[in-house]
Design an enzyme around this catalytic site. Structure first.
Site, PDB file in Angstrom:
ATOM      1  N   CYS A 122       0.842  -1.200   0.000  1.00  0.00           N
ATOM      2  CA  CYS A 122       0.000   0.000   0.000  1.00  0.00           C
ATOM      3  C   CYS A 122       0.879   1.252   0.000  1.00  0.00           C
ATOM      4  O   CYS A 122       1.710   1.434   0.883  1.00  0.00           O
ATOM      5  CB  CYS A 122      -0.928   0.024   1.210  1.00  0.00           C
ATOM      6  SG  CYS A 122      -2.004   1.486   1.200  1.00  0.00           S
ATOM      7  N   GLY A 165      -7.530  -5.616  -9.942  1.00  0.00           N
ATOM      8  CA  GLY A 165      -8.092  -4.704  -8.961  1.00  0.00           C
ATOM      9  C   GLY A 165      -9.066  -3.728  -9.580  1.00  0.00           C
ATOM     10  O   GLY A 165     -10.244  -4.014  -9.759  1.00  0.00           O
TER      11      GLY A 165
END
Length: 330
Positions: free
Chosen positions: A103, A229
């Site tokens: 992330c 994603g």
């Protein structure tokens, strides 16, 4: 040969749904599962939040039998809290535990978690070892190529994390510095896949947004599977379309307006079931424009959908979209 994570058999070439904050919740995972995804993950969960019993973090532990195989993804900056969070996550009986070392957002990476660990491989290895030792479940990792262009250290990461026991590795083909900008570079992912030391499955992630790209990159970069994603947001059909192409070499026709309405409605129903009426309706608003992307004359309906607070009124608008919009799928 089939791809395995521990004892989890994912088939010949699995398609995985990426864990996405504020997206990969149970309602979204439901519609993706209906469209053929092979493996899913929860939204990433703060280890500190789990230990504090924070309501938002605990709610993200919700998993359902129809979702299997499913992994719970955790992140954190402290080895001890990651160890404790692993024990908590293991108790809800997922199929695996995944660690987020990828992330890039500031409130994660600048607090020593997520992609920040790419700056301290020794700590990353120690943290991973602690997680592996804290659960009987397979442990996997999602990460990036490196912190920036000068520190693309994912080769070392792959070898050292495999050595402490991870069972699969997903690599997003960007550095932390790139965030989500520019193009994903999968060449390093291929190098890792070709490394004779690497025996675990390696999955590629980043920029797969079409059937052609999935098919071409499967061959070109030699990965064991692909994680998708952003391309699945509002378009869960991407999984069935890719699978159809792999199986037949032909293109599946895109979803009709009736299919788009039906899946959007299912997503809304699941959202209300899981979050309650008010929150479920409110949080669904971010999805409408994605479900009807490319559909002509949708703006008027979108303005209605994001303003209505009664579910029956929303259903009425969705029914009107199905009846009145003339749309030919690509």
């Amino acid at each position: 040969m089939t791809v395995k994570i521990g004892n989890i058999d994912l088939g010949e070439f699995p398609l995985l749904l990426a864990p996405m904050e504020d997206v990969s919740d149970p309602p979204f995972r439901y519609v993706c599962k209906q469209n053929g995804v092979d493996m899913m993950y929860t939204e990433f969960i703060s280890s500190e939040g789990l230990i504090r019993d924070a309501a938002k973090s605990v709610q993200k532990l919700d998993i359902f039998e129809y979702e299997r195989p499913i992994g719970i993804q955790i992140f954190g900056s402290s080895i001890e809290t990651m160890r404790e969070a692993t024990s908590i996550a293991t108790r809800v009986n997922p199929d695996l535990i995944d660690i987020n070392y990828g992330c890039p957002v500031k409130n994660v990476a600048c607090r020593g978690a997520g992609a920040s660990l790419l700056q301290d491989i020794d700590k990353m290895v120690a943290m991973t070892k602690a997680v592996v030792e804290s659960t009987h479940l397979p442990v996997t990792v999602k990460t990036r190529l490196g912190w920036d262009d000068n520190t693309k250290n994912v080769r070392e990461v792959a070898e050292r994390l495999q050595d402490v026991g991870i069972k699969a590795l997903t690599i997003h083909g960007r550095t932390r510095a790139q965030m989500y900008k520019g193009s994903a570079d999968w060449t390093l992912i291929r190098e890792i896949r070709r490394n004779p030391r690497i025996r675990i499955p390696v999955f590629g992630n980043g920029d797969v947004d079409s059937v052609e790209k999935a098919a071409n990159w499967r061959m070109e970069y030699e990965v064991d599977g692909i994680m998708i994603g952003r391309a699945a947001i509002g378009y869960p059909w991407i999984f069935r379309e890719i699978k159809h192409f792999f199986k037949t070499g032909g293109h599946l026709e895109g979803p009709t307006i009736a299919e788009r309405v039906e899946v959007c409605r299912t997503h809304l129903e699941k959202s209300i079931q899981w979050k309650g009426r008010r929150t479920g309706i409110f949080e669904m608003r971010r999805h409408y424009s994605n479900y009807f992307k490319g559909v002509p004359d949708f703006k008027h309906y979108r303005m209605l959908l994001v303003s209505l607070e009664d579910v029956q009124d929303i259903y009425g608008v969705l029914d009107e979209i199905k009846e009145k919009i003339d749309f030919v799928p690509a």
